[in-house]
Design an enzyme around this catalytic site. Structure first.
Site, PDB file in Angstrom:
ATOM      1  N   ASN A  56       0.642  -1.344  -0.036  1.00  0.00           N
ATOM      2  CA  ASN A  56      -0.097   0.121   0.076  1.00  0.00           C
ATOM      3  C   ASN A  56       0.746   1.291   0.022  1.00  0.00           C
ATOM      4  OD1 ASN A  56       0.741  -0.722   2.664  1.00  0.00           O
ATOM      5  ND2 ASN A  56      -0.754   0.511   3.426  1.00  0.00           N
ATOM      6  N   GLY A 102       2.098  -5.973   7.289  1.00  0.00           N
ATOM      7  CA  GLY A 102       1.048  -6.642   6.421  1.00  0.00           C
ATOM      8  C   GLY A 102      -0.032  -7.154   6.955  1.00  0.00           C
ATOM      9  N   THR A 153      -1.469 -13.105   7.818  1.00  0.00           N
ATOM     10  CA  THR A 153       0.082 -13.379   7.266  1.00  0.00           C
ATOM     11  C   THR A 153       1.001 -13.135   8.758  1.00  0.00           C
ATOM     12  OG1 THR A 153      -0.480 -12.212   5.405  1.00  0.00           O
ATOM     13  CG2 THR A 153       1.844 -12.861   5.735  1.00  0.00           C
ATOM     14  N   GLU A 200       3.619  -5.332  12.427  1.00  0.00           N
ATOM     15  CA  GLU A 200       2.547  -4.130  12.132  1.00  0.00           C
ATOM     16  C   GLU A 200       1.729  -4.720  11.104  1.00  0.00           C
ATOM     17  OE1 GLU A 200       3.029  -1.443  13.634  1.00  0.00           O
ATOM     18  OE2 GLU A 200       4.934  -1.470  14.362  1.00  0.00           O
ATOM     19  N   CYS A 248      -3.266   1.677   6.525  1.00  0.00           N
ATOM     20  CA  CYS A 248      -3.546   0.951   7.726  1.00  0.00           C
ATOM     21  C   CYS A 248      -4.306   1.950   8.534  1.00  0.00           C
ATOM     22  CB  CYS A 248      -2.392   0.247   8.220  1.00  0.00           C
ATOM     23  SG  CYS A 248      -0.951   1.259   8.338  1.00  0.00           S
ATOM     24  N   GLU A 255       7.409   0.568  16.213  1.00  0.00           N
ATOM     25  CA  GLU A 255       8.422   1.094  15.300  1.00  0.00           C
ATOM     26  C   GLU A 255       8.633   2.539  15.580  1.00  0.00           C
ATOM     27  OE1 GLU A 255       7.104   0.031  10.998  1.00  0.00           O
ATOM     28  OE2 GLU A 255       8.220  -1.668  11.425  1.00  0.00           O
TER      29      GLU A 255
END
Ligand code: NDP
Length: 480
Positions: free
Chosen positions: A150, A226, A230, A248, A282, A461
């Site tokens: 994205n 992602g 996943t 994340e 996101c 992060e």
């Protein structure tokens, strides 16, 4: 046709299997380049190269590593137009957006961490008069970085920059759907003379290249951005190997609007927080809660503004919304619009495919869509859609809206609109979200912790936390 190549040991390489994947331009629906369909053998080459490069890179002074990061940042700035165009072609986002958001941020990621390392320090603890302890930090070794489609270069570099700056060698995989700017980054790294093997970029599919990185015994740290599913699979593989993990993941973010908000500012920002990047961020606020006394006014003004958003060719600067990233993703978003109707929702605006005339006639365009009349517990309001679709819902009390906002398995970000400062703090503290914006959205300070609660992720992060993730710490105790 242009071929994207792997970047391993400082060289551009075809995949060992000589298998290739098609790379689509989502605005035209055409294949415009080929991507290596790499596998675990290519990942193995990258691991060997990274191991060879690690002793030299990890012992280089902070100043020298910083120098490389700043050179990469400058080279990205110098190619702003070319990289923005490439990002737009690969992802479908408007080129103007890539130019003001994605590419400048990719450059900032390198300059931010490249300068942060010059200001890093370590703790020391005095144990009475008996001893002194100091914290000794060292890079972990090899880091695996896996990123989504994205915000391709933006999120790819958000991982790579701190990993490299902290002295690690990296094996990275961009999304196979948007590999072009990662490939261009490898050209930049070669041009600025980054030592061979320090950064290795292996292109290909998640279940092949991604899982080979995650399961490789010589890669002790994995940084992944992602989808939640996943992320679960990665955690399942990495946890028994005791790897360091930063995840994340997805979101279903609430946007809470109280009647006392600055209406004009709120409406303008809510249009952005709903539909920027086709809603494929996101952090977009996909569930909008409006205090009942403001609901009617909000609904009218919001729909009018949403209907004025032009959808079409990402290269036309008058368009606000470009193409969705792929045909399968557009079909997924459309299936949620259908589901919303089955669940009793009413489409107030949007809901349809857009067919622009000319070169974009076969692209993947969708109208920005606003839905009302759904319960908070239905699937449309619980599952991540990740497209230009929002739902609107009225609320009466703070307690009620908090319960609805916190009701999903996700906890990434939230937005609150109110002029009442004490209410803003109170609600912010009770929201189960890692990132909260009050009277703004997407205002980012790279020093702040970034990440989600619940199923939106593990770890943070940003700032020194990112450098910490890519660093091992040991305590050295000296008896005085
Ligand atoms: P995916 O989870 O499908 O893919 C992310 C990356 O993982 C891709 O490079 C993908 O490769 C790779 N991958 C897929 N399967 C595996 C596997 N088994 N092992 C290792 N790697 C694998 O996410 P999307 O690319 O669809 O991105 C959208 C998602 O990302 C949304 O859920 C969104 O919310 C989330 N996101 C979260 C952010 C955050 O900061 N929390 C920021 C941005 C997005 P391939 O492309 O080949 O499948």
């Amino acid at each position: 046709m242009k071929k994207i190549l792997n970047y391993i040991d400082g060289e551009f390489k075809e995949p060992l299997s000589n298998k290739w994947l098609d790379n689509y331009n989502p605005a035209t629906g055409e294949v415009y380049s080929l991507i290596p369909d790499s596998d675990e053998l290519d990942v193995e080459l990258a691991v060997v190269a990274a191991q060879k490069a690690f002793p030299g890179w990890s012992t280089l002074s902070e100043e020298k590593r910083s120098d490389f990061m700043l050179k990469i940042a400058k080279a990205i700035d110098d190619r702003l137009d070319t990289l923005a165009l490439a990002e737009s072609m690969d992802n479908g986002k408007p080129v103007w957006l890539a130019k003001v958001m994605d590419i400048p941020r990719a450059s900032q990621n390198f300059s931010f961490f490249g300068t942060a390392i010059l200001h890093e320090s370590a703790l020391s603890h005095k144990t009475g008069v008996e001893a002194i302890n100091y914290t000794y930090k060292s890079p972990i070794g090899l880091a695996g970085c896996i990123s989504p489609w994205n915000l391709p270069l933006y999120l790819f570099t958000w991982k790579i920059a701190p990993a490299l700056t902290a002295g690690n060698c990296v094996i990275a995989k961009p999304s196979e759907i948007t590999p072009m700017t990662a490939y261009m980054l490898s050209e930049i790294c070669a041009e600025v003379g980054l030592p061979a093997g320090v950064l290795n970029i292996v292109h290909g599919l998640g279940p092949k290249v991604g899982s080979a990185i995650v399961s490789h015994p010589k890669i002790p740290a994995i940084s992944f951005t992602g989808g939640t599913k996943t992320g679960q699979e990665i955690a399942r593989v990495a946890a028994p190997m005791f790897k360091k993990l930063s995840l994340e993941l997805g979101g279903k973010n609430p946007n809470i609007i109280f009647a006392d908000c600055d209406f004009d500012q709120m409406i303008k920002t809510t249009v952005s927080s709903s539909f920027t990047n086709q809603g494929e961020i996101c952090l977009c606020g996909s569930r909008i809660f409006i205090e009942r006394s403001l609901y009617k006014k909000f609904k009218e003004a919001f729909i009018e503004k949403v209907q004025s958003l032009k959808v079409g060719d990402p290269l036309d600067n008058s368009n606000r919304i470009g193409a969705l990233v792929s045909k399968p993703h557009m079909d997924k978003v459309l299936s949620y619009i259908k589901l919303a109707q089955e669940e009793g929702g009413t489409i107030l605006t949007g809901g349809n495919i857009v067919k622009p005339e000319g070169r974009c006639a076969n692209g993947y365009f969708l109208e920005p869509t606003v839905i009302e009349g759904l319960s908070q517990s239905c699937r449309t309001n619980q599952e991540e859609i990740f497209g230009p679709v929002v739902t609107i819902m009225p609320f009466d009390t703070e307690d009620e809206v908090l319960e609805m906002a916190n009701s999903t398995p996700y906890g990434l970000s939230a937005t609150i609109w109110t002029q009442n400062l004490s209410r803003a703090h109170k609600v912010a503290h009770q929201l189960q979200s890692g990132i909260i914006w009050i009277n703004c959205w997407l205002l980012r300070d790279l020093r702040t912790p970034f990440g989600g609660m619940k199923q939106s992720g593990v770890g943070r992060e940003g700032g020194f936390e990112a450098l910490d993730f890519f660093t091992d710490k040991k305590n050295v105790c000296i008896k005085l």
